[in-house]
Scaffold this motif. Sequence first.
Motif, short mmCIF file in Angstrom:
data_model
loop_
_atom_site.label_atom_id
_atom_site.label_comp_id
_atom_site.label_asym_id
_atom_site.label_seq_id
_atom_site.Cartn_x
_atom_site.Cartn_y
_atom_site.Cartn_z
N VAL A 27 0.84 -1.21 0.00
CA VAL A 27 0.00 0.00 0.00
C VAL A 27 0.87 1.25 0.00
O VAL A 27 1.88 1.31 0.70
N VAL A 28 0.45 2.25 -0.81
CA VAL A 28 1.05 3.59 -0.74
C VAL A 28 -0.06 4.55 -0.32
O VAL A 28 -1.16 4.50 -0.88
N THR A 29 0.21 5.40 0.66
CA THR A 29 -0.82 6.36 1.08
C THR A 29 -0.40 7.78 0.74
O THR A 29 0.77 8.14 0.83
N ILE A 30 -1.41 8.55 0.34
CA ILE A 30 -1.19 9.95 -0.03
C ILE A 30 -2.25 10.79 0.68
O ILE A 30 -3.44 10.45 0.64
N THR A 31 -1.83 11.88 1.33
CA THR A 31 -2.80 12.83 1.88
C THR A 31 -3.02 13.86 0.79
O THR A 31 -2.10 14.61 0.46
N HIS A 32 -4.22 13.90 0.20
CA HIS A 32 -4.40 14.78 -0.96
C HIS A 32 -4.13 16.23 -0.56
O HIS A 32 -3.27 16.89 -1.15
N VAL A 33 -4.86 16.69 0.47
CA VAL A 33 -4.56 18.01 1.03
C VAL A 33 -4.25 17.80 2.50
O VAL A 33 -5.13 17.35 3.25
N ASP A 34 -3.02 18.07 2.91
CA ASP A 34 -2.73 17.96 4.33
C ASP A 34 -3.17 19.25 5.01
O ASP A 34 -2.59 20.31 4.80
N THR A 35 -4.22 19.12 5.81
CA THR A 35 -4.88 20.27 6.42
C THR A 35 -3.98 20.98 7.42
O THR A 35 -4.24 22.11 7.80
N SER A 36 -2.90 20.32 7.85
CA SER A 36 -2.00 20.96 8.80
C SER A 36 -1.06 21.94 8.10
O SER A 36 -0.52 22.84 8.74
N THR A 37 -0.87 21.79 6.80
CA THR A 37 0.09 22.65 6.10
C THR A 37 -0.51 23.34 4.88
O THR A 37 0.13 24.22 4.29
N GLY A 38 -1.70 22.92 4.48
CA GLY A 38 -2.30 23.47 3.25
C GLY A 38 -1.61 22.98 2.00
O GLY A 38 -1.82 23.53 0.92
N VAL A 39 -0.80 21.92 2.13
CA VAL A 39 -0.09 21.37 0.98
C VAL A 39 -0.97 20.36 0.25
O VAL A 39 -1.53 19.45 0.86
N ARG A 40 -1.08 20.55 -1.07
CA ARG A 40 -1.80 19.59 -1.92
C ARG A 40 -0.78 18.73 -2.65
O ARG A 40 0.07 19.25 -3.38
N ALA A 41 -0.87 17.43 -2.45
CA ALA A 41 0.07 16.50 -3.09
C ALA A 41 -0.41 16.19 -4.51
O ALA A 41 -1.61 16.16 -4.76
N PRO A 42 0.52 15.96 -5.43
CA PRO A 42 0.14 15.60 -6.80
C PRO A 42 -0.29 14.13 -6.88
O PRO A 42 0.51 13.25 -7.16
N VAL A 43 -1.58 13.90 -6.64
CA VAL A 43 -2.08 12.53 -6.51
C VAL A 43 -1.89 11.73 -7.81
O VAL A 43 -1.49 10.57 -7.77
#
Length: 384
Positions: free
Chosen positions: A133-149
């Motif tokens: 399994v690979v997990t991605i936080t789409h938008v990490d609410t702690s930093t406002g960072v959106r990962a390129p899913v």
Amino acid sequence: MADRRLLMIPGPIELEPDVLARLGEKTRSHLDPTFIDAFGRALGRVREVFLAGKDAQPFVIAGSGTLAMDMAVANVIEPGDAAVVVDTGWFSERMADILARWGADVTRVTAPVGDAPSLEAVEAAIKKARPKVVTITHVDTSTGVRAPVEPLARIAREHGALVIVDGVCSIGGEELRQDAWGVDLALTGSQKALGVPPGLAVLVASARAMQAFRARKSRVASMYLDFGQWLPVMEAYEARKPYYFATPAVNLVAALDTSLAKIAAEGVEARFARHAKMAGAFRAAWKAMELRLLPVRDELAANTLSAVWYPEGVDASLVGKIGAEGAVVAGGLHPEAKTKYFRVGHMGAIAPNDVVAVVGAVERALAAAGVSRSGLSAASAALR
Ligand SMILES: *Cc1c(COP(=O)(O)O)cnc(C)c1O
């Protein structure tokens, strides 16, 4: 006088009056035909909002977003399985903790606060760990960072891993295409961009995720989280039949039905575009006010919330001052920088009126803190 302050934290959010009215309707039996209809309709629409495949399986159960995270992991991880976490902040670390609790051997690929690990770093970790399994936080609410899913999911898939996306702060606001992007388990909580009060965990499993669940050697150690318990429930209601395992949150499911109908009426694509436009207006205002965002590059900045550093000479008391000016916003959350920034949620029914009201409240609060800056005309210009 009624409380006219706007609730602008990253969940729970301001709700549409008809969603709240639906919540307050008579509580029905979970066997009542009108409830069966509402639940069945909501499940079908969940699949549409997630842009999931026709063969994907939605689950809607009482709980918060964290329960949805726990459920995703519990059903596909067995003790000793390897997992790679794309770590973009505090919620990614929560996912790592959940994975470890279910017995996974976890590799975190980290980045400094406000950044995301590179695709190369993630691929190298996947090659080494060979994760299930690979997990991605789409938008990490702690930093406002959106990962390129999309590219992250592609890499994970190329190496045969299942992809779990924590979309709690994104689904219904940020562009996420579960099927087209190859996401196996996507999940959220009702109180974020879906625009419903807190209390529902919403998860969609791809056909591949369901196969991985069926191929388990051990049974899921938690009864409440077990897909096997909920699958007949979800299948029955979608076929407009009742089935009991554990009592559904009937009022919340009804409210979800109303909110999803509104999302369908707006259209998912139009909703993505509206969130992008409102976020752009906020960003224009922050820039005009010389306020820096936590995300270190523009493409990393989420459309569902802004995480903003306090300017020099201003401390965390600004949050209370903004609240006193009419907009309830949130303080920092990431343990490394908690007291140094604030967060503004801008998801759900977010509209130009909200943007202008919040930017005005931030302006006045800053002035009260001795910092004179203006962002209103920049916000207006961006909304034009
Ligand atoms: C809010 C949030 C969660 C946790 O959801 P709860 O409903 O508070 O349990 C998890 N992940 C992300 C990205 C979130 O924004």
